[in-house]
Design a protein around this motif. Sequence first.
Motif, PDB file in Angstrom:
ATOM      1  N   ARG A   4     -12.441  34.407 -29.070  1.00 42.37           N
ATOM      2  CA  ARG A   4     -11.015  34.675 -29.296  1.00 42.37           C
ATOM      3  C   ARG A   4     -10.840  35.917 -30.159  1.00 42.37           C
ATOM      4  O   ARG A   4      -9.979  36.755 -29.899  1.00 42.37           O
ATOM      5  CB  ARG A   4     -10.354  33.478 -29.965  1.00 42.37           C
ATOM      6  CG  ARG A   4      -8.857  33.684 -30.211  1.00 42.37           C
ATOM      7  CD  ARG A   4      -8.258  32.527 -30.974  1.00 42.37           C
ATOM      8  NE  ARG A   4      -8.271  31.302 -30.209  1.00 42.37           N
ATOM      9  CZ  ARG A   4      -7.929  30.114 -30.697  1.00 42.37           C
ATOM     10  NH1 ARG A   4      -7.579  30.003 -31.961  1.00 42.37           N
ATOM     11  NH2 ARG A   4      -7.952  29.043 -29.940  1.00 42.37           N
ATOM     12  N   LYS A  45       6.786  31.189 -23.069  1.00 35.99           N
ATOM     13  CA  LYS A  45       6.499  29.923 -23.745  1.00 35.99           C
ATOM     14  C   LYS A  45       5.605  30.195 -24.951  1.00 35.99           C
ATOM     15  O   LYS A  45       4.516  30.756 -24.804  1.00 35.99           O
ATOM     16  CB  LYS A  45       5.802  28.960 -22.786  1.00 35.99           C
ATOM     17  CG  LYS A  45       6.678  28.547 -21.615  1.00 35.99           C
ATOM     18  CD  LYS A  45       5.933  27.593 -20.707  1.00 35.99           C
ATOM     19  CE  LYS A  45       6.813  27.178 -19.530  1.00 35.99           C
ATOM     20  NZ  LYS A  45       6.100  26.281 -18.598  1.00 35.99           N
ATOM     21  N   GLN A  47       3.648  28.420 -26.686  1.00 37.21           N
ATOM     22  CA  GLN A  47       2.303  27.825 -26.635  1.00 37.21           C
ATOM     23  C   GLN A  47       1.350  28.622 -25.743  1.00 37.21           C
ATOM     24  O   GLN A  47       0.137  28.413 -25.791  1.00 37.21           O
ATOM     25  CB  GLN A  47       2.372  26.365 -26.179  1.00 37.21           C
ATOM     26  CG  GLN A  47       2.931  26.143 -24.793  1.00 37.21           C
ATOM     27  CD  GLN A  47       4.434  25.956 -24.790  1.00 37.21           C
ATOM     28  OE1 GLN A  47       5.114  26.339 -25.740  1.00 37.21           O
ATOM     29  NE2 GLN A  47       4.948  25.338 -23.736  1.00 37.21           N
ATOM     30  N   ASP A  48       1.907  29.533 -24.941  1.00 34.83           N
ATOM     31  CA  ASP A  48       1.059  30.370 -24.084  1.00 34.83           C
ATOM     32  C   ASP A  48       0.995  31.822 -24.571  1.00 34.83           C
ATOM     33  O   ASP A  48       0.493  32.694 -23.867  1.00 34.83           O
ATOM     34  CB  ASP A  48       1.608  30.367 -22.647  1.00 34.83           C
ATOM     35  CG  ASP A  48       1.578  28.972 -22.033  1.00 34.83           C
ATOM     36  OD1 ASP A  48       0.674  28.194 -22.408  1.00 34.83           O
ATOM     37  OD2 ASP A  48       2.470  28.673 -21.209  1.00 34.83           O
ATOM     38  N   THR A  49       1.502  32.070 -25.772  1.00 35.22           N
ATOM     39  CA  THR A  49       1.651  33.449 -26.251  1.00 35.22           C
ATOM     40  C   THR A  49       0.868  33.692 -27.536  1.00 35.22           C
ATOM     41  O   THR A  49       0.872  32.864 -28.443  1.00 35.22           O
ATOM     42  CB  THR A  49       3.145  33.757 -26.518  1.00 35.22           C
ATOM     43  OG1 THR A  49       3.896  33.409 -25.357  1.00 35.22           O
ATOM     44  CG2 THR A  49       3.353  35.219 -26.841  1.00 35.22           C
ATOM     45  N   ASP A  50       0.199  34.836 -27.574  1.00 36.00           N
ATOM     46  CA  ASP A  50      -0.450  35.302 -28.798  1.00 36.00           C
ATOM     47  C   ASP A  50       0.300  36.533 -29.296  1.00 36.00           C
ATOM     48  O   ASP A  50       0.636  37.432 -28.516  1.00 36.00           O
ATOM     49  CB  ASP A  50      -1.912  35.681 -28.538  1.00 36.00           C
ATOM     50  CG  ASP A  50      -2.766  34.470 -28.189  1.00 36.00           C
ATOM     51  OD1 ASP A  50      -2.322  33.343 -28.453  1.00 36.00           O
ATOM     52  OD2 ASP A  50      -3.867  34.668 -27.659  1.00 36.00           O
ATOM     53  N   VAL A  65      -1.218  32.525 -32.765  1.00 33.73           N
ATOM     54  CA  VAL A  65      -2.010  32.193 -31.581  1.00 33.73           C
ATOM     55  C   VAL A  65      -1.509  30.872 -30.991  1.00 33.73           C
ATOM     56  O   VAL A  65      -1.490  29.845 -31.670  1.00 33.73           O
ATOM     57  CB  VAL A  65      -3.515  32.091 -31.940  1.00 33.73           C
ATOM     58  CG1 VAL A  65      -4.333  31.732 -30.707  1.00 33.73           C
ATOM     59  CG2 VAL A  65      -4.003  33.395 -32.547  1.00 33.73           C
ATOM     60  N   LYS A  66      -1.084  30.955 -29.738  1.00 31.02           N
ATOM     61  CA  LYS A  66      -0.532  29.783 -29.035  1.00 31.02           C
ATOM     62  C   LYS A  66       0.608  29.147 -29.815  1.00 31.02           C
ATOM     63  O   LYS A  66       0.725  27.925 -29.912  1.00 31.02           O
ATOM     64  CB  LYS A  66      -1.631  28.733 -28.780  1.00 31.02           C
ATOM     65  CG  LYS A  66      -2.877  29.261 -28.092  1.00 31.02           C
ATOM     66  CD  LYS A  66      -2.566  29.906 -26.759  1.00 31.02           C
ATOM     67  CE  LYS A  66      -3.841  30.443 -26.101  1.00 31.02           C
ATOM     68  NZ  LYS A  66      -3.537  31.285 -24.927  1.00 31.02           N
ATOM     69  N   GLY A  67       1.438  29.973 -30.428  1.00 26.33           N
ATOM     70  CA  GLY A  67       2.600  29.477 -31.157  1.00 26.33           C
ATOM     71  C   GLY A  67       2.320  28.987 -32.554  1.00 26.33           C
ATOM     72  O   GLY A  67       3.228  28.513 -33.245  1.00 26.33           O
ATOM     73  N   LYS A  68       1.067  29.083 -33.012  1.00 24.08           N
ATOM     74  CA  LYS A  68       0.715  28.617 -34.357  1.00 24.08           C
ATOM     75  C   LYS A  68       0.066  29.753 -35.143  1.00 24.08           C
ATOM     76  O   LYS A  68      -0.559  30.639 -34.577  1.00 24.08           O
ATOM     77  CB  LYS A  68      -0.258  27.427 -34.275  1.00 24.08           C
ATOM     78  CG  LYS A  68       0.355  26.209 -33.591  1.00 24.08           C
ATOM     79  CD  LYS A  68      -0.639  25.066 -33.548  1.00 24.08           C
ATOM     80  CE  LYS A  68      -0.028  23.840 -32.862  1.00 24.08           C
ATOM     81  NZ  LYS A  68      -0.980  22.715 -32.792  1.00 24.08           N
ATOM     82  N   SER A  70      -2.505  31.848 -37.314  1.00 29.60           N
ATOM     83  CA  SER A  70      -3.959  31.953 -37.362  1.00 29.60           C
ATOM     84  C   SER A  70      -4.305  32.982 -38.437  1.00 29.60           C
ATOM     85  O   SER A  70      -4.203  34.186 -38.217  1.00 29.60           O
ATOM     86  CB  SER A  70      -4.502  32.392 -35.997  1.00 29.60           C
ATOM     87  OG  SER A  70      -5.899  32.567 -36.060  1.00 29.60           O
ATOM     88  N   THR A 114       1.007  39.300 -26.224  1.00 26.94           N
ATOM     89  CA  THR A 114       0.056  39.316 -25.102  1.00 26.94           C
ATOM     90  C   THR A 114       0.728  39.363 -23.737  1.00 26.94           C
ATOM     91  O   THR A 114       0.228  40.001 -22.823  1.00 26.94           O
ATOM     92  CB  THR A 114      -0.865  38.079 -25.167  1.00 26.94           C
ATOM     93  OG1 THR A 114      -0.057  36.896 -25.270  1.00 26.94           O
ATOM     94  CG2 THR A 114      -1.798  38.160 -26.356  1.00 26.94           C
TER      95      THR A 114
END
Length: 200
Positions: A4, A45, A47-50, A65-68, A70, A114
């Motif tokens: 990643r 969405k 959860q599908d986005t960085d 990363v994925k909505g959270k 990092s 992304t």
Amino acid sequence: MVIRCCFICVFAMLMKNKVCLQETVTAVIGGSVLLPCSSTEHDLKPQDTDVLWRHNGSKNVYDIVKGKESLEFQDPRYKNRAERLPDEYEKGNFSIKLNNLTHTDAGKYICYITLSSEPQSVQLIINVSTAGNESKSTEKGSPEDETGSVSVETSSSWLFFLLIVPIIILAIIGYLIFLCYRKKKQALSFSFVCTEDKTQ
């Protein structure tokens, strides 16, 4: 996790040359600023986005990363100072808030999404103080400027005095020497005339 990280680095490098300056924001030292970044994709969405935030091309400010969040590779200088706005993700808004600003925070911030076709760039300008403090410093600066001009004038008068007085003294000495020389020459010519008269 390593894969990643590699993907994020490669993605950032590929997108670096496509940056287009879109916005400029201004803030003050010690204050906070909102760095805007939003996606035009309607069906995005979280959860599908960085989302990757970088400062001056390389410093890791914040990763989503994925909505959270990092923060594993976050630069220590932004620790506990960068905030995300998770309630805005559904609207495609991935702006972050930067607190306790210092002069080193100034520069270009790039937001990589992304699924977006183009990264977004924000130029942050940091002012030393607020307008009120600036006016106070300007008011305080006036007497200092006056004092500075007085000291310059004083030094100029001393310089004038130190240059002119020796010149005047040398001129007087030269004039006195010239008078003495002239009188001596007259005395010699007079004695020469007297001697000639006696010999005749």
